[in-house]
Design an enzyme around this catalytic site. Sequence first.
Site, PDB file in Angstrom:
ATOM      1  CD1 TRP A  35     -25.571  -1.782  19.750  1.00  0.00           C
ATOM      2  CD2 TRP A  35     -23.980  -0.221  19.653  1.00  0.00           C
ATOM      3  NE1 TRP A  35     -24.431  -2.387  19.294  1.00  0.00           N
ATOM      4  CE2 TRP A  35     -23.437  -1.455  19.211  1.00  0.00           C
ATOM      5  CE3 TRP A  35     -23.148   0.901  19.680  1.00  0.00           C
ATOM      6  CZ2 TRP A  35     -22.105  -1.589  18.808  1.00  0.00           C
ATOM      7  CZ3 TRP A  35     -21.840   0.778  19.269  1.00  0.00           C
ATOM      8  CH2 TRP A  35     -21.322  -0.459  18.846  1.00  0.00           C
ATOM      9  CE  LYS A  78     -22.851  -4.664  21.460  1.00  0.00           C
ATOM     10  NZ  LYS A  78     -21.809  -5.242  22.308  1.00  0.00           N
ATOM     11  CB  THR A  87      -5.647   2.611  33.131  1.00  0.00           C
ATOM     12  OG1 THR A  87      -5.132   1.274  33.167  1.00  0.00           O
ATOM     13  CG2 THR A  87      -5.087   3.316  31.921  1.00  0.00           C
ATOM     14  CD  GLU A 147      -5.675   4.560  28.503  1.00  0.00           C
ATOM     15  OE1 GLU A 147      -6.383   5.444  29.049  1.00  0.00           O
ATOM     16  OE2 GLU A 147      -5.881   3.345  28.672  1.00  0.00           O
TER      17      GLU A 147
HETATM   18  P1  ADP Z   1      -9.788   9.504  33.972  1.00  0.00           P
HETATM   19  O1  ADP Z   1      -8.774   9.038  34.906  1.00  0.00           O
HETATM   20  O2  ADP Z   1      -9.569  10.777  33.259  1.00  0.00           O
HETATM   21  O3  ADP Z   1     -11.188   9.362  34.481  1.00  0.00           O
HETATM   22  P2  ADP Z   1      -9.712   6.944  33.048  1.00  0.00           P
HETATM   23  O4  ADP Z   1      -8.659   6.474  32.148  1.00  0.00           O
HETATM   24  O5  ADP Z   1      -9.777   6.459  34.446  1.00  0.00           O
HETATM   25  O6  ADP Z   1      -9.578   8.480  32.919  1.00  0.00           O
HETATM   26  O7  ADP Z   1     -11.122   6.736  32.436  1.00  0.00           O
HETATM   27  C1  ADP Z   1     -11.430   7.237  31.183  1.00  0.00           C
HETATM   28  C2  ADP Z   1     -12.835   6.875  30.844  1.00  0.00           C
HETATM   29  O8  ADP Z   1     -13.758   7.547  31.690  1.00  0.00           O
HETATM   30  C3  ADP Z   1     -13.207   7.309  29.458  1.00  0.00           C
HETATM   31  O9  ADP Z   1     -12.735   6.421  28.490  1.00  0.00           O
HETATM   32  C4  ADP Z   1     -14.716   7.329  29.560  1.00  0.00           C
HETATM   33  O10 ADP Z   1     -15.281   6.043  29.463  1.00  0.00           O
HETATM   34  C5  ADP Z   1     -14.941   7.816  30.966  1.00  0.00           C
HETATM   35  N1  ADP Z   1     -15.199   9.261  30.958  1.00  0.00           N
HETATM   36  C6  ADP Z   1     -14.347  10.248  31.246  1.00  0.00           C
HETATM   37  N2  ADP Z   1     -14.954  11.440  31.157  1.00  0.00           N
HETATM   38  C7  ADP Z   1     -16.235  11.207  30.778  1.00  0.00           C
HETATM   39  C8  ADP Z   1     -17.383  12.019  30.494  1.00  0.00           C
HETATM   40  N3  ADP Z   1     -17.347  13.328  30.617  1.00  0.00           N
HETATM   41  N4  ADP Z   1     -18.514  11.393  30.127  1.00  0.00           N
HETATM   42  C9  ADP Z   1     -18.583  10.065  30.010  1.00  0.00           C
HETATM   43  N5  ADP Z   1     -17.547   9.245  30.277  1.00  0.00           N
HETATM   44  C10 ADP Z   1     -16.395   9.808  30.644  1.00  0.00           C
END
Ligand code: ADP
Length: 562
Positions: A446, A441, A188, A333
């Site tokens: 929210w 908040k 990540t 994840e």
């Molecule tokens: P990725 O590498 O697939 O972007 P990451 O683990 O870096 O995954 O990040 C995941 C996070 O990115 C998610 O938990 C969410 O907060 C955000 N995210 C991914 N896709 C979207 C989406 N379509 N809309 C809003 N947030 C998103």
Amino acid sequence: MSAPLLGQMMDVPLTLPSLIAHAARHHGSAQIVSRRIEGDIHRYTYRECEARSKQLAQALIALGVAPGERVGTLAWNGYRHLEAYFGVTGFGAVCHTINPRLFPEQIAWIVNHADDRYVLFDITFAALVDTLAPQCPNVRGWIALCDESHRPPMRTQVLCYETLLAAQDGRYTWPELDERSASNLCYTSGTTGNPKGALYTHRSSVLHAYAAALPDAMGFSALDAILPVVPMFHVNAWGIPHAAPLAGTKLVLPGKDLDGKSLYELMEAEGVTASAGVPTVWLGLLAYMRGAGVRFSTLNRTVIGGSACPPAMLRAFEDEYGVQVIHAWGMTEMSPLGTLSKLNWAQSKRPREAQRALLEKQGRVIFGVDMKIVGEDGRELPWDGVTFGDLHVRGPWVIDRYFRQESGSPLVEGWFPTGDVATIDPDGFLHITDRSKDVIKSGGEWISSIDLENIAVAHPAIAEAACIACAHPRWTERPLIVAVKRPGAAVTREELLAFFEGKVAKWWLPDDAVFVDELPHTATGKLQKLKLREQFRAYVLPTALAVEGCPFDPAQDAAKRG
Ligand code: ADP
């Protein structure tokens, strides 16, 4: 209890080499086209890809890499990187894709944590490898993805990929692997704390590829040509390099040039029908197309995810260019696919605007993922489209624990807490409103920062916007918009604030707006809100100053909030 009656079907393990073997045997002449770092276009077939993946497996075995050991990659989307996807995993080693956009110290930390044996790298990263090599003493060798004539001048002693492959005959049979053995490792981005590793299995990757290929997911077909803009170092390019050989889809790999012009030209030249990437790259492509007055002749759909796709972008693709947008949500994840915005039969009969309202959300889960939203007490919340809650997921391609963090499971009663805050509507459509850390908040209620950002970027003069919480003596927090104007565009603070009126509930209206030249982004192109909040830590909202008789030092209060 009597023993169960076992079925009588072949026990064939689900493994990654079976995907490339299938493509080579049954879609052998389907093409893989790459824009190379060397500058030219490289073209070959799945058959040749499998043959060279086998040579790579032989070369790595000859170098002493054992099954289970990690081999890192620092590479753009290209055919050699694809060979690593299959050549490394095909004999049981683990393909560890590393994001080269991270800081060198972070990369070194990741390489050491993963305990990579070898690292394959594109020659654009020669200087980076020179920086990394002294910090990564356990890496036995660095392999430059090029031939001898393109070997870059470097301080580090490196091996040459093409030379290693040329020494092997490719007469190799993929071994039968345990489908539960590790196949790929992705970290990540680690916006807070150290990055964490998600270690996928062959089984989880193949199941994820099946799901990704479903018509209501990315919809892979042998009739398609797909160009993944999402990098192969970003959660396995959302599984595209696995799903494409599964379906026999032509693959077009754009290399390092991800600007609007380069992408557009490659899409047109190769008859690309589908693509996938984060919102930021599409901003560049749309800007180029508008400026050049050009249109797509073959592209019919694109998957947008990784951060929220602003509705304005969805509309631009659909209304101006006739390209369907599939909004997707997922995370490292989760391998990463979780939900995709595709209508069902009944929804497709609703009025256009109602359809759009659904498509703007992150969509419905694909089979293999289950989700729920829970309140602070852990109890499941209703799917009414308005109740916010912490989003939890589970399924065969969701992690059970993090790599080398054997003690301490991240799961809560068998579910993985995503760290996202969301609503789910009665149609089962997920709407991500925030990362839990970013939610605003206000007076105990929210406010969704993503919803406010989406409105801001719908303003014709705004290129990009972030919405963050600012300290407020009465409401605890109130929304502040930080926006970047489009080049040459003019808009005042008052005009931008007025733009929100009537679009959200009154108490959601941002208290203030400021303009900046640039917003901070993470290495995966997401807004870096933590940094932005730090930047605006001492910012005093005019509405905070206006609170009568309230002794308030916003700077101090912000400092307290961290
Ligand atoms: P990725 O590498 O697939 O972007 P990451 O683990 O870096 O995954 O990040 C995941 C996070 O990115 C998610 O938990 C969410 O907060 C955000 N995210 C991914 N896709 C979207 C989406 N379509 N809309 C809003 N947030 C998103």
